[in-house]
Design an enzyme around this catalytic site. Sequence first.
Site, PDB file in Angstrom:
ATOM      1  N   HIS A 261       0.818  -1.208   0.000  1.00  0.00           N
ATOM      2  CA  HIS A 261       0.000   0.000   0.000  1.00  0.00           C
ATOM      3  C   HIS A 261       0.854   1.261   0.000  1.00  0.00           C
ATOM      4  O   HIS A 261       0.449   2.302  -0.531  1.00  0.00           O
ATOM      5  CB  HIS A 261      -0.956   0.041   1.191  1.00  0.00           C
ATOM      6  CG  HIS A 261      -1.761   1.297   1.171  1.00  0.00           C
ATOM      7  ND1 HIS A 261      -2.826   1.453   0.318  1.00  0.00           N
ATOM      8  CD2 HIS A 261      -1.578   2.475   1.783  1.00  0.00           C
ATOM      9  CE1 HIS A 261      -3.296   2.668   0.455  1.00  0.00           C
ATOM     10  NE2 HIS A 261      -2.559   3.320   1.336  1.00  0.00           N
ATOM     11  N   CYS A 262       2.067   1.184   0.564  1.00  0.00           N
ATOM     12  CA  CYS A 262       2.794   2.428   0.851  1.00  0.00           C
ATOM     13  C   CYS A 262       3.643   2.962  -0.305  1.00  0.00           C
ATOM     14  O   CYS A 262       3.411   4.063  -0.784  1.00  0.00           O
ATOM     15  CB  CYS A 262       3.662   2.236   2.082  1.00  0.00           C
ATOM     16  SG  CYS A 262       2.679   1.927   3.552  1.00  0.00           S
ATOM     17  N   ILE A 263       4.639   2.185  -0.737  1.00  0.00           N
ATOM     18  CA  ILE A 263       5.643   2.743  -1.648  1.00  0.00           C
ATOM     19  C   ILE A 263       5.042   3.193  -2.994  1.00  0.00           C
ATOM     20  O   ILE A 263       5.334   4.297  -3.456  1.00  0.00           O
ATOM     21  CB  ILE A 263       6.816   1.744  -1.877  1.00  0.00           C
ATOM     22  CG1 ILE A 263       7.390   1.277  -0.539  1.00  0.00           C
ATOM     23  CG2 ILE A 263       7.908   2.347  -2.750  1.00  0.00           C
ATOM     24  CD1 ILE A 263       8.081   2.315   0.292  1.00  0.00           C
ATOM     25  N   ASP A 266       1.945   6.238  -1.702  1.00  0.00           N
ATOM     26  CA  ASP A 266       2.152   7.474  -0.941  1.00  0.00           C
ATOM     27  C   ASP A 266       2.763   8.611  -1.762  1.00  0.00           C
ATOM     28  O   ASP A 266       2.348   9.774  -1.610  1.00  0.00           O
ATOM     29  CB  ASP A 266       3.005   7.212   0.303  1.00  0.00           C
ATOM     30  CG  ASP A 266       2.306   6.237   1.248  1.00  0.00           C
ATOM     31  OD1 ASP A 266       1.153   5.860   0.959  1.00  0.00           O
ATOM     32  OD2 ASP A 266       2.911   5.861   2.260  1.00  0.00           O
TER      33      ASP A 266
END
Length: 419
Positions: A261-263, A266
């Site tokens: 979900h993050c890299i 974001d």
Amino acid sequence: MNKFDYNLGVVGLGYVGLPLAVESANSKLSVLGFDTSSNRVEEINNGHSPIEDISDDELENALNSFFSTDDPTLLSKCHHIVISVPTPLTDYQPDLSYVEAAAKSVGENLVPNQIIILESTTYPGTTLEVLIPNLEKYSSLKAGSDFYVGYSPERIDPGNEEWKFKNTPKVISGINEESLNKIKSFYEQIVDEVVVVKGTKEAEMVKLLENTYRHVNIALINELAMLCKMLDIDIWEVVNAAKTKPFGFQSFKPGPGVGGHCIPVDPEYLSFKTRQIGKPVRFVELAQEINNSMPAYVVSRVNELLNSQDKILRNSKILILGVAYKKDISDTRESPSLDILELLIEKNAEVSFYDPFVKELTIAGQSINKESLSKNFHDYDMLLILTPHTEFSEIDFEILNNIVFDTTGSNFIKSTERI
Ligand SMILES: NC(=O)c1ccc[n+]([C@@H]2O[C@H](COP(=O)([O-])OP(=O)(O)OC[C@H]3O[C@@H](n4cnc5c(N)ncnc54)[C@H](O)[C@@H]3O)[C@@H](O)[C@H]2O)c1
């Protein structure tokens, strides 16, 4: 002063919310979990953990002071409320609909003196511009005086055995001094170290900096990996030697792309915000271009390797080892393996997968055959390692005569093709 039944209410019981709830229950706080998924609520109340970082035993122990519900009215009984709901991209745009829905549930049940903390990853300004207006609208109470608000980015790293929720320093912020003091006292009960920043926008930006830094550096090493291949230089030898420098260098590994979900997500939140002031984040755009090109690069290498053995991609049997976006977890969100599978299917390769953590997989409406580890792999033209799950070390790759292409830099097999 109200008497609250629960010290903490956690809104959204996923990779972020559940460890927070369990850790808080272990720290002797009484915890209420609220999730809109009644299946998840039932699973958790029955002691079945939906995430790898929390074992069923850990969850079972926490249940003495942790109860979950899908009834939002119980949120009025919680002194502190942490919101940890998803913030995905929809049509490449930040999607704050889950935060808005959570703010509505909290706002409709808000009572004076509650302390509300957003932990979902988001663009700077969300707490002030989205969360608070919704909380005030649904409660008719005033943030900063009737109730207190802050933002704290989550740094959970699924699968990381060393850095867990409790020993990872927690960045915190509040919309005013009173909010900050209350939020600080709360987190000091459950984490070893808190780091105070001056405002919610700074705290929101911390998370985006951390993940954009990773995104950009992974892109740099991916680009160098592709160039080194052309120059006949072993990138792994280079990275392993460079990382012996004790200062001024942090190593990043090349791979089949970025996932989770993050890299991948974001930096898009960061670009969205800066585009509002007419400025792109040029590093982010370049990094996205490079990292997004990695699945196609992997497929082109697969093709070359098959050709080198007088085979073609069409009708070749390829076994994908690992589809989760990182080692030893089941999360396939944004995993580059999914793009690679789709590209291979488009080129009419016959694909199967094995991943000890992923039960089933559907790509472009097609269910992908799941192989078992006991199977004789000789039927396959190629074994393509996309996630370095620990369990793969049980495979004796050296006795197999298939092409093995390792995109992960694992040490499962010495003589193999690497990215
Ligand atoms: N997964 C990570 O490693 C990680 C790390 C740091 C930060 N984050 C951020 O934390 C946030 C949550 O991510 P996650 O990985 O825990 O998500 P997740 O998908 O694992 O869990 C989210 C949970 O929220 C529930 N939910 C959705 N809408 C809701 C609502 N309106 N009210 C109550 N519950 C609701 C879902 O049913 C689900 O159980 C995201 O902003 C993410 O970017 C994630």
